[in-house]
Enzyme design. Structure first.
Site, PDB file in Angstrom:
ATOM      1  N   ALA A   1      36.354  42.878  46.550  1.00  0.00           N
ATOM      2  CA  ALA A   1      36.612  41.502  46.131  1.00  0.00           C
ATOM      3  C   ALA A   1      38.102  41.251  46.155  1.00  0.00           C
ATOM      4  CB  ALA A   1      36.066  41.268  44.723  1.00  0.00           C
TER       5      ALA A   1
ATOM      6  N   GLU B   1      48.189  49.107  45.411  1.00  0.00           N
ATOM      7  CA  GLU B   1      46.729  49.083  45.260  1.00  0.00           C
ATOM      8  C   GLU B   1      46.198  50.490  45.520  1.00  0.00           C
ATOM      9  OE1 GLU B   1      43.332  45.924  46.418  1.00  0.00           O
ATOM     10  OE2 GLU B   1      44.556  46.572  48.107  1.00  0.00           O
TER      11      GLU B   1
ATOM     12  N   PHE C   1      51.734  28.504  30.235  1.00  0.00           N
ATOM     13  CA  PHE C   1      52.137  29.771  30.855  1.00  0.00           C
ATOM     14  C   PHE C   1      51.951  29.643  32.360  1.00  0.00           C
ATOM     15  CE2 PHE C   1      51.093  33.986  32.585  1.00  0.00           C
ATOM     16  CZ  PHE C   1      52.249  34.674  32.252  1.00  0.00           C
TER      17      PHE C   1
ATOM     18  N   ARG D   1      41.403  49.184  36.196  1.00  0.00           N
ATOM     19  CA  ARG D   1      41.638  47.814  35.727  1.00  0.00           C
ATOM     20  C   ARG D   1      42.418  47.890  34.426  1.00  0.00           C
ATOM     21  NH1 ARG D   1      41.304  44.304  39.828  1.00  0.00           N
ATOM     22  NH2 ARG D   1      39.283  44.393  40.884  1.00  0.00           N
TER      23      ARG D   1
ATOM     24  N   ARG E   1      41.549  22.101  24.186  1.00  0.00           N
ATOM     25  CA  ARG E   1      40.942  23.116  25.054  1.00  0.00           C
ATOM     26  C   ARG E   1      42.057  23.899  25.736  1.00  0.00           C
ATOM     27  NH1 ARG E   1      37.385  22.008  22.201  1.00  0.00           N
ATOM     28  NH2 ARG E   1      35.451  20.923  22.726  1.00  0.00           N
TER      29      ARG E   1
ATOM     30  N   GLU F   1      50.432  46.810  48.655  1.00  0.00           N
ATOM     31  CA  GLU F   1      51.401  47.624  47.927  1.00  0.00           C
ATOM     32  C   GLU F   1      50.948  47.747  46.467  1.00  0.00           C
ATOM     33  OE1 GLU F   1      54.707  49.917  47.240  1.00  0.00           O
ATOM     34  OE2 GLU F   1      54.136  49.094  49.176  1.00  0.00           O
TER      35      GLU F   1
END
Length: 188
Positions: free
Chosen positions: A82, A146, A21, A70, A43, A144
């Site tokens: 962050a 946010e 992906f 979120r 993995r 933009e």
């Protein structure tokens, strides 16, 4: 902790890999690996560009936090400022940019505290921790799309919110813990 001559007896070596992906932020890989016992395994993991988190103290000792929705967990979280490191971007430059964009503050003094790896079981993400002080407000510059609420908490309020389960964001909890000696010596 390591084996003889610097060889880790737990090391797994990649035999082959494929990207399964390719998103804007996340890249998912599947590797075939050689296991410590000589066998083989698979993995799957996410490659992440890395991020920064900033523990920022106002002149009165309060800490800057933001409240942000979120989507993966379908709710808003209280967390420290962050953000993602852009390709080729210096980590301090990123920390300064994220603090300014998200909170509207600039800091006169910066200290790199260290690094954390928030999801070692499925991602190579690293988060660089910074301590910022002597802040001055200059106005935010949100990206933009946010949307944030800025709030301040004392160190005691932040610790209490963690223990009550109101702050559950791992990077914020880890960064605060790593900065505790500095925060306490600064009288926060």
């Amino acid at each position: 902790m390591n084996g003889t001559a610097g060889i880790d007896p737990l090391e797994e070596r990649s035999l082959s890999g494929e990207q399964v992906f390719d998103g804007r932020l996340l890249k998912v890989w599947r590797d075939r690996v050689s296991l410590p016992n000589g066998g083989e395994g698979t993995r799957e993991y996410i490659r992440h560009p890395g991020a920064v988190v900033v523990v920022a103290t106002l002149p009165d000792g309060r800490l800057l936090f933001e409240r942000q929705y979120r989507y993966p967990l379908r709710r808003a979280f209280v967390e420290l400022p962050a953000g993602k490191i852009d390709p080729g971007e210096d980590i301090l430059t990123c920390a300064r940019r994220e603090l300014r964009e998200e909170t509207g503050y600039e800091a006169a003094h910066w200290q790199h505290i260290g690094v954390m790896h928030p999801c070692i079981g499925y991602s190579d993400e690293r988060i660089e921790i910074f301590f910022a002080r002597d802040l001055r407000h200059v106005g935010h510059a949100w990206d933009e799309g946010e949307f944030l609420e800025i709030l301040t908490l004392s160190l005691d309020e932040a610790e209490a919110a963690i223990h009550r389960g109101e702050i559950t964001d791992g990077k914020s909890i880890s960064a605060l813990y790593r900065c505790l000696p500095l925060l306490r010596s600064a009288g926060c």
